[in-house]
Design an enzyme around this catalytic site. Structure first.
Site, short mmCIF file in Angstrom:
data_model
loop_
_atom_site.label_atom_id
_atom_site.label_comp_id
_atom_site.label_asym_id
_atom_site.label_seq_id
_atom_site.Cartn_x
_atom_site.Cartn_y
_atom_site.Cartn_z
N SER A 119 0.83 -1.21 0.00
CA SER A 119 0.00 0.00 0.00
C SER A 119 0.86 1.25 0.00
O SER A 119 0.36 2.33 -0.27
CB SER A 119 -0.87 0.05 1.26
N HIS A 140 -2.27 -3.71 -6.67
CA HIS A 140 -2.82 -3.30 -5.37
C HIS A 140 -4.33 -3.56 -5.26
O HIS A 140 -5.14 -2.82 -5.81
CB HIS A 140 -2.51 -1.80 -5.16
N GLU A 152 -5.58 -1.33 -8.31
CA GLU A 152 -4.67 -0.30 -8.85
C GLU A 152 -3.44 -1.02 -9.42
O GLU A 152 -2.83 -1.85 -8.72
CB GLU A 152 -4.22 0.65 -7.74
N ASN A 190 -5.55 5.85 -1.79
CA ASN A 190 -5.13 6.32 -0.47
C ASN A 190 -4.70 7.79 -0.49
O ASN A 190 -4.83 8.49 0.51
CB ASN A 190 -4.00 5.44 0.08
N1 NAD Z 1 -5.14 -4.86 4.96
C1 NAD Z 1 -5.47 -4.03 3.99
O1 NAD Z 1 -6.53 -3.37 4.05
C2 NAD Z 1 -4.60 -3.90 2.77
C3 NAD Z 1 -5.15 -3.35 1.60
C4 NAD Z 1 -4.35 -3.28 0.45
C5 NAD Z 1 -3.04 -3.72 0.50
N2 NAD Z 1 -2.52 -4.24 1.66
C6 NAD Z 1 -1.11 -4.72 1.64
O2 NAD Z 1 -1.13 -6.13 1.57
C7 NAD Z 1 0.01 -6.67 2.24
C8 NAD Z 1 -0.44 -7.68 3.27
O3 NAD Z 1 -1.29 -7.07 4.20
P1 NAD Z 1 -2.29 -7.93 5.13
O4 NAD Z 1 -3.25 -6.96 5.68
O5 NAD Z 1 -2.75 -9.14 4.39
O6 NAD Z 1 -1.26 -8.38 6.28
P2 NAD Z 1 -1.39 -9.63 7.29
O7 NAD Z 1 -0.61 -9.25 8.48
O8 NAD Z 1 -2.82 -10.04 7.44
O9 NAD Z 1 -0.64 -10.82 6.52
C9 NAD Z 1 0.73 -10.83 6.23
C10 NAD Z 1 1.19 -12.28 6.09
O10 NAD Z 1 2.54 -12.28 5.60
C11 NAD Z 1 3.20 -13.36 6.19
N3 NAD Z 1 4.64 -13.19 6.05
C12 NAD Z 1 5.47 -12.40 6.79
N4 NAD Z 1 6.74 -12.54 6.35
C13 NAD Z 1 6.71 -13.44 5.33
C14 NAD Z 1 7.71 -14.01 4.49
N5 NAD Z 1 8.99 -13.70 4.60
N6 NAD Z 1 7.33 -14.92 3.57
C15 NAD Z 1 6.01 -15.27 3.43
N7 NAD Z 1 5.03 -14.76 4.20
C16 NAD Z 1 5.38 -13.85 5.15
C17 NAD Z 1 2.71 -13.37 7.63
O11 NAD Z 1 2.93 -14.64 8.25
C18 NAD Z 1 1.21 -13.05 7.43
O12 NAD Z 1 0.46 -14.25 7.30
C19 NAD Z 1 0.77 -5.45 2.79
O13 NAD Z 1 1.77 -5.10 1.87
C20 NAD Z 1 -0.31 -4.39 2.87
O14 NAD Z 1 0.21 -3.08 2.75
C21 NAD Z 1 -3.28 -4.34 2.79
#
Ligand code: NAD
Length: 291
Positions: A119, A140, A152, A190
């Site tokens: 993000s 995204h 996106e 955002n």
């Molecule tokens: N939550 C939102 O609303 C949202 C929206 C758009 C984009 N994002 C982006 O998506 C991504 C993930 O966010 P999320 O909310 O799903 O986070 P989350 O914390 O729910 O999940 C992250 C996962 O990554 C895993 N992880 C950590 N290190 C790792 C590695 N080295 N190899 C493999 N897996 C690994 C963790 O174990 C966890 O299961 C981020 O980059 C975030 O910015 C989030």
């Protein structure tokens, strides 16, 4: 190049949603996480969410079963490297993401496209650490992935047209709409949404309105489906603050200064729905404004 197999790194909230929509659209999916527990939780969530779609008549039982059979999980990156398109959706920390791309490099096919669901981290900077900045872009998704229609697509400075077109085709096959964005802090959604939420918090901070009057004003006066403060609670106030800091640092303009009241809520651990308290208190039957 036609994309047939998709590797997803990170099986959290976003990764499981991405695996869900990709497998339903007919892609073979390999879902990776460092944590086996996270993979188990992700598969259970996907199955539960698909069952809900079946019960609402959105998909058939057959489609649900076929989609599940197209998915495999792994805690290593070797097989992920052999897919046509990789979407990195791991924890939002640059060092974590850089290490993932570094570890993937020896396993990649020459034509594999690399993408990140980040993000806030610069796509150009992530791409520059790989062997293929021209085949790297931002992919995204919005949360919750199965529901939200927008993706996106963010070009880094070196991303080539072929990579963009291949990713756009994938978005179309998901029945979603792609918005093309350049690689600047916050991209499009955002960049516009967070300053609006931040301004709503300033409006509260300066006593112009209460939580209730600010949210009603934007719902009834601007036709927003949800008030900005209720939306902030839904997103997570820590996430809102982190994105405001990215805009403030990356664009170096005081108009992105995070509201001190937003910082105060985060300091209190009142992060919104996920902690049961934010601009509203969710511990009772109905949400009660906290100011
Ligand atoms: N939550 C939102 O609303 C949202 C929206 C758009 C984009 N994002 C982006 O998506 C991504 C993930 O966010 P999320 O909310 O799903 O986070 P989350 O914390 O729910 O999940 C992250 C996962 O990554 C895993 N992880 C950590 N290190 C790792 C590695 N080295 N190899 C493999 N897996 C690994 C963790 O174990 C966890 O299961 C981020 O980059 C975030 O910015 C989030």
């Amino acid at each position: 190049m036609e994309i047939k197999t998709v590797g997803i790194v990170g099986a959290g909230q976003m990764g499981n949603g991405i695996a869900h929509v990709m497998s339903l659209a007919g892609y073979d999916v390999i879902l990776n996480d460092i944590s086996g527990d996270a993979l188990d939780r992700a598969m259970a969530t996907i199955s539960k969410n698909m069952e809900r779609q079946v019960s609402r008549g959105k998909i058939t039982t057959d489609a649900h079963q076929t989609a599940l059979s197209r998915m495999t999980t792994t805690t290593t990156l070797k097989e992920v490297g052999q897919t046509d398109l990789i979407i990195e959706a791991a924890t939002e920390r640059e060092t974590v993401k850089q290490a993932i791309f570094e570890d993937l490099l020896p396993h990649l096919k020459p034509e594999t496209i690399l993408t990140s669901n980040t993000s806030s981290i610069s796509i150009t900077r992530l791409a520059s650490r790989t062997d293929r900045p021209e085949k790297f872009m931002g992919f995204h998704f919005m949360n919750p992935v199965p529901v939200m229609e927008l993706v996106e697509l963010i070009r880094g400075i070196a991303t080539d047209e072929e990579t963009f077109r291949a990713c756009k085709k994938v978005v179309e096959r998901l029945n979603k709409t792609a918005a093309s964005a350049e690689d600047f802090p916050g991209f499009i959604v955002n960049r516009i949404l967070m300053p609006m939420i931040n301004e709503a918090v300033y409006t509260l901070y300066e006593g112009v309105g209460s939580v209730q009057s600010i949210d009603s004003s934007m719902k009834l006066g601007a036709n927003h489906p949800m008030g900005p403060l209720a939306l902030a609670d839904f997103i997570g106030l820590d996430t809102c603050l982190a994105i405001m800091n990215v805009l403030h640092d990356g664009l170096a303009d005081t108009k992105y200064r995070p509201c001190p009241l937003l910082t105060k809520y985060v300091e209190a651990g009142w992060l919104g729905r996920k902690t049961d308290r934010g601009f509203y208190d969710y511990r009772g039957e109905t949400p009660v404004p906290t100011r």
